[in-house]
Design a protein around this motif. Sequence first.
Motif, short mmCIF file in Angstrom:
data_model
loop_
_atom_site.label_atom_id
_atom_site.label_comp_id
_atom_site.label_asym_id
_atom_site.label_seq_id
_atom_site.Cartn_x
_atom_site.Cartn_y
_atom_site.Cartn_z
N ILE A 1 0.99 -1.07 0.05
CA ILE A 1 0.14 0.29 -0.07
C ILE A 1 0.59 1.65 0.11
CG2 ILE A 1 -1.50 1.37 2.06
CD1 ILE A 1 -2.83 -0.95 2.15
N LYS A 2 0.62 1.90 -0.62
CA LYS A 2 1.29 3.34 -1.25
C LYS A 2 0.23 4.20 -0.25
CE LYS A 2 3.34 2.04 -5.77
NZ LYS A 2 2.28 0.88 -6.15
N PRO A 3 0.98 4.62 1.28
CA PRO A 3 0.44 6.18 1.69
C PRO A 3 -0.37 7.38 1.05
CG PRO A 3 1.81 4.88 3.05
CD PRO A 3 2.05 4.22 1.53
N GLU A 4 0.95 7.99 0.01
CA GLU A 4 0.45 9.15 -0.43
C GLU A 4 -0.71 8.56 -1.74
OE1 GLU A 4 3.45 6.48 -3.47
OE2 GLU A 4 3.00 6.65 -1.15
N LYS A 5 -0.64 7.58 -1.92
CA LYS A 5 -2.07 8.19 -2.21
C LYS A 5 -3.33 7.31 -1.74
CE LYS A 5 0.04 6.10 -6.72
NZ LYS A 5 -0.32 5.60 -8.15
N SER A 6 -3.29 7.01 -0.16
CA SER A 6 -4.44 6.79 -0.08
C SER A 6 -4.84 7.84 0.91
CB SER A 6 -4.11 5.89 1.61
OG SER A 6 -3.41 4.47 0.94
N PRO B 1 -10.08 5.12 11.09
CA PRO B 1 -9.22 3.41 11.46
C PRO B 1 -10.60 2.19 10.56
CG PRO B 1 -10.43 5.61 13.09
CD PRO B 1 -10.56 5.92 11.30
N LEU B 2 -11.57 2.68 9.84
CA LEU B 2 -11.13 1.15 9.22
C LEU B 2 -10.46 0.94 8.33
CD1 LEU B 2 -13.99 -0.79 8.41
CD2 LEU B 2 -15.09 1.78 7.08
N PHE B 3 -10.63 1.65 7.66
CA PHE B 3 -9.14 1.81 6.80
C PHE B 3 -8.19 0.62 7.44
CE2 PHE B 3 -5.67 2.60 4.42
CZ PHE B 3 -5.81 2.65 3.09
N LYS B 4 -8.06 1.69 8.00
CA LYS B 4 -7.09 0.08 9.03
C LYS B 4 -6.92 -0.81 9.35
CE LYS B 4 -4.17 3.26 11.92
NZ LYS B 4 -4.11 4.39 12.70
N ILE C 1 -16.93 -6.91 8.71
CA ILE C 1 -17.02 -5.76 9.21
C ILE C 1 -17.77 -4.82 8.16
CG2 ILE C 1 -15.49 -4.10 9.09
CD1 ILE C 1 -13.12 -6.12 9.99
N LEU C 2 -17.69 -4.86 6.91
CA LEU C 2 -17.96 -4.14 6.31
C LEU C 2 -19.48 -4.19 5.63
CD1 LEU C 2 -14.89 -3.92 3.47
CD2 LEU C 2 -16.16 -2.37 4.77
N LYS C 3 -20.15 -5.30 5.43
CA LYS C 3 -21.36 -5.78 6.01
C LYS C 3 -22.54 -4.71 6.43
CE LYS C 3 -22.50 -10.10 4.06
NZ LYS C 3 -22.66 -11.58 4.02
N ASN C 4 -22.30 -4.12 7.82
CA ASN C 4 -22.89 -3.49 9.19
C ASN C 4 -22.36 -2.11 8.73
OD1 ASN C 4 -23.20 -5.99 10.69
ND2 ASN C 4 -21.26 -5.81 11.59
N ARG C 5 -22.00 -1.54 7.39
CA ARG C 5 -21.17 -0.24 7.01
C ARG C 5 -22.14 -0.29 5.99
NH1 ARG C 5 -17.37 2.19 10.75
NH2 ARG C 5 -16.85 0.64 11.75
N ARG C 6 -22.63 1.44 5.84
CA ARG C 6 -23.45 1.94 4.69
C ARG C 6 -22.93 1.69 3.59
NH1 ARG C 6 -27.86 3.83 5.07
NH2 ARG C 6 -27.77 5.31 3.60
N HIS C 7 -23.30 1.45 2.30
CA HIS C 7 -23.28 1.49 0.97
C HIS C 7 -21.63 1.98 0.57
CE1 HIS C 7 -22.08 -0.63 -3.17
NE2 HIS C 7 -22.67 1.02 -3.64
N ASN C 8 -21.93 3.51 0.60
CA ASN C 8 -21.12 4.67 0.14
C ASN C 8 -19.50 4.86 0.90
OD1 ASN C 8 -22.43 5.63 2.67
ND2 ASN C 8 -21.88 7.60 1.92
N GLU C 9 -19.87 4.15 2.13
CA GLU C 9 -18.46 3.82 2.84
C GLU C 9 -16.95 2.88 2.42
OE1 GLU C 9 -18.56 4.57 7.42
OE2 GLU C 9 -20.55 3.66 7.29
N VAL C 10 -18.17 1.35 2.39
CA VAL C 10 -17.99 0.50 1.61
C VAL C 10 -16.88 0.86 0.57
CG1 VAL C 10 -18.26 -1.76 0.18
CG2 VAL C 10 -19.47 -1.24 2.92
N GLU C 11 -17.69 1.37 -0.73
CA GLU C 11 -17.31 1.90 -1.43
C GLU C 11 -15.79 2.86 -1.25
OE1 GLU C 11 -17.77 1.14 -4.68
OE2 GLU C 11 -19.13 -0.26 -4.13
N GLU C 12 -16.16 3.75 -0.78
CA GLU C 12 -15.03 4.47 -0.52
C GLU C 12 -14.01 3.77 0.50
OE1 GLU C 12 -16.16 7.29 2.45
OE2 GLU C 12 -17.80 8.71 1.06
N ILE C 13 -13.81 2.87 0.77
CA ILE C 13 -12.77 1.74 1.20
C ILE C 13 -12.00 0.98 -0.09
CG2 ILE C 13 -12.46 -0.26 2.79
CD1 ILE C 13 -12.52 2.40 4.82
#
Length: 343
Positions: A155-160, A167-170, A189-201
């Motif tokens: 993972i390239k931190p500069e692109k994150s 916290p969710l990404f980490k 973990i992600l099933k309990n998150r809203r769709h936009n959060e999942v797509e962002e991750i």
Amino acid sequence: MLNLVKIKYRIANVFEYFGIIDNIIINKSKFSYLILMYHRIFQKTGFCTGLQAGMYVEPETFEMHIRYLKQHFDVVSLSDMFSSVHDMERSQSIRPLCVLTFDDGWLDFFKFAYPALKRNQVPATVFLPTGYIGTNNWFWTDRLARILGSDLSQIKPEKSGSKMNDPLFKRIAGLKGGYEKRLETAIEILKNRRHNEVEEIIATLTESLDIGDAFFERVFLNWEEVREMAMSGLVFFGSHTHNHRILVHLEEEEIRKELALSKETLVREGAVERAFIPFCYPNGNWNVRIVRMVHEAGYHAAVSTGNGWNPKDASPFELKRVAIHQDMTASREMFGCRVAEIL
């Protein structure tokens, strides 16, 4: 030392030898009926990225399942099951009733399950996420599986960007263990998150790993295949919403749109008859409010992922199913135990 699965297989052989499985099925069928839940009929060879253990049955195993069911049950369509249940009350000689259902509308259903159903003249119901049918889109779970198959240490931190400290990404990026364990954990973990959060991750992981938006081959049915199977009189279809969204995470207006758009699409594409359109709750999540909305949207029955047989007086919008997957049903004896709910 024998592992737990091998022990269960040996116990299943004993149950079969002494007729215990048959007796349990007969006793259950006096008061209830069985709906089976499949996902994919898939020939797995070696390591297969993203294919969860509980999501598939191999074609040869499925053929064995059909032979077993034809020997022990009357396999009926979901719509015919309701009229057959009334016959149970009038006749004590009727064979146990079973319905086959398949979630998600995978292309491998057309390749492997449909030919087997035709050879054996057995009906089944497939629940379609209509927004995916005829597209090259993939569920987020499968896109995540592709990502977790990569080397996350790259993972390239500069692109994150700012997500690097989220916290969710980490949490997702830092999962430990083997591939299957990490995938199962990440999905839960992600099933309990809203769709936009999942797509962002997923978008951030894709960007930070430099893996790009690679072309995905088609994994779902198209409408021509759906219509061909519908014309056979053996395969019936229902709704799995339009975008395969978990309804309990949506606002009421979003739920109504998912229900209406999916139903309208099924009717327009000739996949269903208006007289009977069933529904399947994505991920099995439902509540009293959602049941009411599904009924109000014009659906006639709904299945969940709740485990078990259904009593004759079960609510048609709260139907339970017994989940079937390869690792616990690869032998006739183990399949019988799974059906009878004893292992």
